[in-house]
Design a protein around this motif. Structure first.
Motif: not given
Length: 477
Positions: A122-124, A271-276, A300-305
């Motif tokens: 996971t990533w800060h 997948s990376l974005i979902s862990k950011t 858009a994916e970042a906003r969703r996650c």
């Protein structure tokens, strides 16, 4: 006006964070923390942000530290110059066609940082940007004339012209580095975060080739505790920027895009974005039509996650050429914008004589958190149509390139630590920038990062969950 950036309470390393919008929080008089959840009070007043897989091993601090008192006094005052990208480089030994090796003067210091974050899942902070290797050399006017180059300009070159210039540099003293504005910010943030335990987990995604330069770029970021997560493009060619500096400090830049201009959206990136926790997108990527489509999908994916989305302006000419594309992303997805005063005014279509505080206020009507640097005059943080002035941190300037990149790292560092005083956060960022300005090169040194992290002296104050930003902190409209 009540305003909360981030408030955090201690939790075990495996517990995900819950993100709340300001609107959501304002409806609650108190927050009861479940044993299986950590509160994350966001800067955002755009949407209700739902749960995400946010790493919690580092976000354990809730503080209102005042960093303004840390400014040192010297005869000359200078702070953040701009968000210009420049290569921080060290001498490279010749091991391939480009004279690049996986060794430089920074390596001895880079290993001082705990590398445990490189194994994080996971990533800060995840950066999406151009992966370009910088070659920096000192030349004279005759060299430029011989190659037909116009001093002080920046142009895109093809593969053959890049080879011609590099061959002409054979025998000259030059340096190579994993360059770029975004990488400067990520490395500085990793070094600030690596000075404490547990360290920040910082990563970058982009496009590199399967050539030696791609391996060099990945290796150099890895040594600085920034994990480059994208697989190399098979048979691709890594992009480069040749920076030729003459004795009058004029820089002539030749950019070869290579595979750096093509960043594809795929399941791995999603997948990376979902862990950011925070996604930061480099503005230079807007130069490429296909990559703009990727940016939209990524945001858009970042906003969703539930991740925060930050955009760097990068370059005023890039803004002018792709004005509508920038605003489409900023208006729909951006939570944070980093710009210098000229770039901020370009976003607003303001004339050059307009004040940067006006641009900051205007942008903050559309983007929840606006950071604008104004060189030796200081900087501004904009929120909800209002702006806080951040005085410059005194220093003796040596090299102003990369000041804005360092400033952005300080803002991100403050956000991740739960700093809820905007003036204090700005002073933190100004201090980081002043250290970089006072040295040669654009990268924050490890030893300086350690001193800065120690001096920030964050305190866990779990009882303080709100910070009132009144007239003494925010300039009136």
């Amino acid at each position: 006006m009540a305003f909360s950036l981030i408030s955090l309470s201690s939790a075990s390393n495996s517990i995900p964070l819950r993100k709340f919008s300001i609107a959501e929080l304002s409806a609650q008089s108190s927050i009861t923390l479940n044993q299986n959840r950590t509160s994350y009070f966001s800067v955002i007043n755009r949407t209700h942000i739902h749960s995400s897989h946010l790493p919690t091993s580092y976000l354990l601090i809730n503080s209102n530290s005042d960093f303004a008192s840390m400014s040192s006094s010297t005869d000359s005052s200078y702070s953040t110059a701009d968000n210009s990208s420049a290569s921080s480089s060290r001498s490279a030994s010749t091991t391939d066609d480009f004279g690049v090796s996986d060794s430089d003067e920074e390596d001895d210091n880079e290993h001082e940082i705990d590398s445990s974050s490189s194994d994080a899942d996971t990533w800060h902070v995840l950066g999406l940007g151009q992966a370009m290797v910088d070659f920096s050399g000192i030349v004279d006017d005759e060299f430029l004339d011989r190659l037909g180059l116009v001093k002080g300009t920046r142009k895109v070159v093809h593969h053959e012209e890049r080879g011609r210039v590099l061959r002409a540099m054979d025998g000259c003293s030059y340096k190579a580095a994993a360059g770029g504005s975004l990488s400067n910010t990520l490395v500085a943030l990793a070094r600030l975060g690596g000075a404490q335990t547990p360290s920040l987990s910082i990563a970058m995604a982009g496009s590199i080739g399967s050539d030696p330069l791609g391996g060099f770029y990945r290796s150099k970021l890895q040594r600085a505790n920034v994990k480059f997560l994208s697989a190399p493009v098979q048979d691709g060619t890594t992009g480069t920027v040749i920076v030729l500096t003459t004795s009058d400090a004029q820089r002539t830049m030749l950019a070869y895009q290579g595979t750096s201009s093509r960043v594809n959206y795929d399941p791995c990136l999603a997948s990376l974005i979902s862990k950011t926790s925070i996604l930061i997108v480099e503005g230079y990527l807007f130069e490429f039509p296909d990559t703009i489509k990727t940016i939209a999908k990524v945001c858009a994916e970042a906003r969703r996650c539930g991740a925060l989305v930050a955009i760097t302006a990068s370059d005023i000419t890039c803004i002018e050429r792709h004005y509508d594309d920038f605003w489409d992303i900023m208006a729909n997805y951006a939570d944070i914008i980093f710009a210098n005063s000229d770039e901020a005014k370009a976003f607003c279509h303001f004339p050059s004589e307009e004040s940067p505080i006006s641009a900051t206020r205007y942008l903050s009507h559309f983007v929840p958190f606006v950071s604008v640097t104004d060189g030796p005059k200081g900087s501004y943080i904009g929120v909800k149509g209002e702006a806080i002035y951040i005085p410059p941190t005194p220093c003796v300037p040596v090299d102003t390139c990369g000041a804005g990149d360092a400033y952005a790292s300080g803002i991100l560092y403050g956000l991740l630590h739960g700093v809820s005083d905007l003036r204090g956060m700005g002073a933190l960022a100004s201090k980081v920038a002043s250290v970089v300005v006072a040295q040669q090169g654009t990268r924050l040194r490890v030893q300086d990062a350690v001193k800065l992290a120690e001096s920030f002296d964050f305190h866990r104050e779990s009882s303080t969950m709100w910070s009132d930003v009144g007239s003494d902190q925010i300039s009136s409209l």
